[in-house]
Design an enzyme around this catalytic site. Structure first.
Site, short mmCIF file in Angstrom:
data_model
loop_
_atom_site.label_atom_id
_atom_site.label_comp_id
_atom_site.label_asym_id
_atom_site.label_seq_id
_atom_site.Cartn_x
_atom_site.Cartn_y
_atom_site.Cartn_z
N ARG A 1 -2.77 5.28 -58.12
CA ARG A 1 -3.09 4.47 -56.93
C ARG A 1 -4.32 3.63 -57.15
O ARG A 1 -4.42 2.51 -56.66
CB ARG A 1 -3.23 5.36 -55.70
CG ARG A 1 -1.87 5.93 -55.32
CD ARG A 1 -1.96 6.74 -54.07
NE ARG A 1 -0.69 7.44 -53.85
CZ ARG A 1 -0.53 8.43 -53.00
NH1 ARG A 1 -1.56 8.84 -52.27
NH2 ARG A 1 0.65 9.00 -52.85
N LYS B 1 9.70 14.14 -59.61
CA LYS B 1 8.34 13.64 -59.78
C LYS B 1 7.40 14.30 -58.79
O LYS B 1 7.75 14.36 -57.61
CB LYS B 1 8.36 12.13 -59.56
CG LYS B 1 7.02 11.46 -59.58
CD LYS B 1 7.15 10.04 -59.12
CE LYS B 1 5.76 9.44 -59.04
NZ LYS B 1 5.75 8.17 -58.42
N LYS C 1 10.92 13.16 -54.95
CA LYS C 1 9.55 12.70 -55.15
C LYS C 1 8.66 13.37 -54.11
O LYS C 1 8.86 13.20 -52.90
CB LYS C 1 9.49 11.18 -55.02
CG LYS C 1 8.06 10.65 -55.13
CD LYS C 1 8.02 9.13 -55.14
CE LYS C 1 6.59 8.64 -55.21
NZ LYS C 1 6.51 7.18 -55.28
N SER D 1 0.43 10.12 -63.43
CA SER D 1 -0.93 9.74 -63.83
C SER D 1 -1.91 10.91 -63.80
O SER D 1 -2.71 11.08 -64.72
CB SER D 1 -1.42 8.61 -62.93
OG SER D 1 -1.39 8.99 -61.56
N CYS E 1 4.72 2.48 -48.19
CA CYS E 1 5.91 2.11 -48.97
C CYS E 1 6.99 1.46 -48.12
O CYS E 1 8.11 1.24 -48.59
CB CYS E 1 6.47 3.34 -49.67
SG CYS E 1 5.25 4.17 -50.72
N GLU F 1 18.16 16.08 -51.48
CA GLU F 1 17.75 14.70 -51.76
C GLU F 1 18.52 14.15 -52.97
O GLU F 1 18.99 13.01 -52.96
CB GLU F 1 16.25 14.62 -52.07
CG GLU F 1 15.35 14.62 -50.84
CD GLU F 1 15.27 13.24 -50.18
OE1 GLU F 1 16.03 12.34 -50.57
OE2 GLU F 1 14.45 13.09 -49.25
C1 PBG Z 1 5.01 3.82 -55.90
C2 PBG Z 1 4.78 4.79 -56.99
C3 PBG Z 1 3.77 5.74 -57.15
C4 PBG Z 1 3.93 6.28 -58.42
C5 PBG Z 1 5.06 5.70 -58.97
N1 PBG Z 1 5.58 4.79 -58.06
C6 PBG Z 1 2.62 6.08 -56.28
C7 PBG Z 1 2.85 6.73 -54.98
O1 PBG Z 1 3.96 7.05 -54.59
O2 PBG Z 1 1.85 6.89 -54.28
C8 PBG Z 1 3.04 7.30 -59.07
C9 PBG Z 1 3.05 7.31 -60.57
C10 PBG Z 1 1.94 8.05 -61.20
O3 PBG Z 1 1.11 8.70 -60.53
O4 PBG Z 1 1.87 7.99 -62.44
N2 PBG Z 1 5.45 4.32 -54.72
#
Ligand code: PBG
Length: 326
Positions: free
Chosen positions: A205, A248, A195, A274, A130, A233
């Site tokens: 992914r 998240k 997150k 997801s 990222c 955070e």
């Molecule tokens: C990008 C991002 C991710 C997700 C949202 N933005 C993947 C990650 O951080 O690896 C995950 C969303 C999901 O799993 O539905 N950084």
């Protein structure tokens, strides 16, 4: 309040009664639908682990959004999948990148829809991390410049809101400053504030083609054992200018959602990610779970914990169900 004077079952006797005393309910207004957009034409490819969700080319995305806006879903979150990736994720902030063109096309056709863009580099970098990489390390401060550039390019293309998901320190402030300098002081930021480094992102992914090519994200995303740190955070992101904060994933972190809402009382989003979606879908497909009922229960728990809005791949299904006469 003692039995037999108080009998809680009195108000559970019919569906109408239960509706009247229900403390938490879901509304279409709570929903944000995540969508994946890729280069090409006439593409609508189902993501195998996320039934009912697709990777769209821009033309087919517009078709999908007609549906979404007819259902009354107020907002969408876009993820771009570029054709070319490189070390510094150039396509993330290219003027005519996939996400920038998608946003412009969508806002042109559906001006009332709230278009939020995910701001991150992982879908655009060849290494899948990222931020900028040096050896095996993801560098914080050099990544801020690229993230600020990406956010600005999304807003210039017409995005209503940007949502940084990278977890670099200081990125909300860097983006806020960049937007303000360019006259976008009214554009809100939804910060992926707490997150976690989660394996529940697996299906995403695969869908976004953003799996790290080496290592993992634990040096920048949060450790699942930490709750106090999540509050720090969130505090930081609010201080840097976040308008909406996010927790998240959602279901394994309901306590965090609850604590963030109690402590900060700010607009709070939760991302039903997801893997949370895939696991319930898989259970339903196997006939082990009632898919519709577990969906309601899961989403309701997120709302009850304190989320004001939910990013969910179930958005269309929920909106459809809420539109049915009772
Ligand atoms: C990008 C991002 C991710 C997700 C949202 N933005 C993947 C990650 O951080 O690896 C995950 C969303 C999901 O799993 O539905 N950084």
């Amino acid at each position: 309040m003692h039995f037999p004077t108080y009998r809680p079952r009195r108000l559970r006797q019919s569906d109408a009664l239960r509706r009247m005393v229900r403390e938490t309910s879901l509304a279409i207004d709570d929903l944000i639908l995540p969508l994946f957009v890729e280069e090409g034409e006439n593409l609508k490819r189902e993501i195998s682990s996320m039934p009912g969700n697709y990777r769209f080319s821009i033309d087919r995305l517009l078709e999908e959004l007609k549906d979404v806006s007819d259902l009354g879903i107020p907002a969408v979150m876009f993820f771009g999948i570029p054709q070319h990736k490189d070390e510094v994720g150039s396509e993330a902030y290219a003027e005519h990148g996939i996400i920038q063109r998608a946003v412009a096309a969508v806002k042109n056709r559906f001006p009332a829809l709230v278009v939020i863009t995910d701001v991150c580099l992982c879908e655009y970098t060849s290494h899948g991390h990222c931020g900028v990489v040096e050896g095996e390390r993801v560098l914080n401060d050099p990544s801020l410049e690229l993230l600020a550039r990406a956010a600005l390019s999304h807003v210039q293309a017409g995005a209503d809101m940007v949502a940084p998901s990278d977890m670099m320190d200081g990125r909300v402030g860097a983006i806020r400053t960049r937007l303000d300098e360019h006259g976008f002081s009214d554009t809100p930021i939804m910060a992926y504030a707490a997150k976690y480094a989660s394996s529940f992102y697996g299906p995403f992914r695969e869908a976004a083609d953003s799996t790290p090519q080496f290592g993992d994200r634990r040096a920048y995303q949060m450790d699942p054992g930490n709750a106090e740190e999540a509050l720090r955070e969130v505090e930081l992101d609010i201080a840097e200018g976040a308008d909406i904060v996010m927790v998240k994933p959602a279901l394994p972190f309901l306590d965090i959602i609850y604590r963030v809402k109690q402590r900060f009382n700010r607009p709070l989003a939760a991302y039903n990610v997801s893997g949370e979606f895939a696991m319930l879908q898989a259970g339903a497909r196997l006939g082990w779970l009632d898919g519709e009922r577990v969906m309601w229960e899961a989403l309701l728990s997120i709302k009850r914990a304190g989320a004001d809005m939910i990013l969910t791949y179930y958005s269309k299904q929920v909106a459809r169900a809420l539109q049915r006469p009772l």
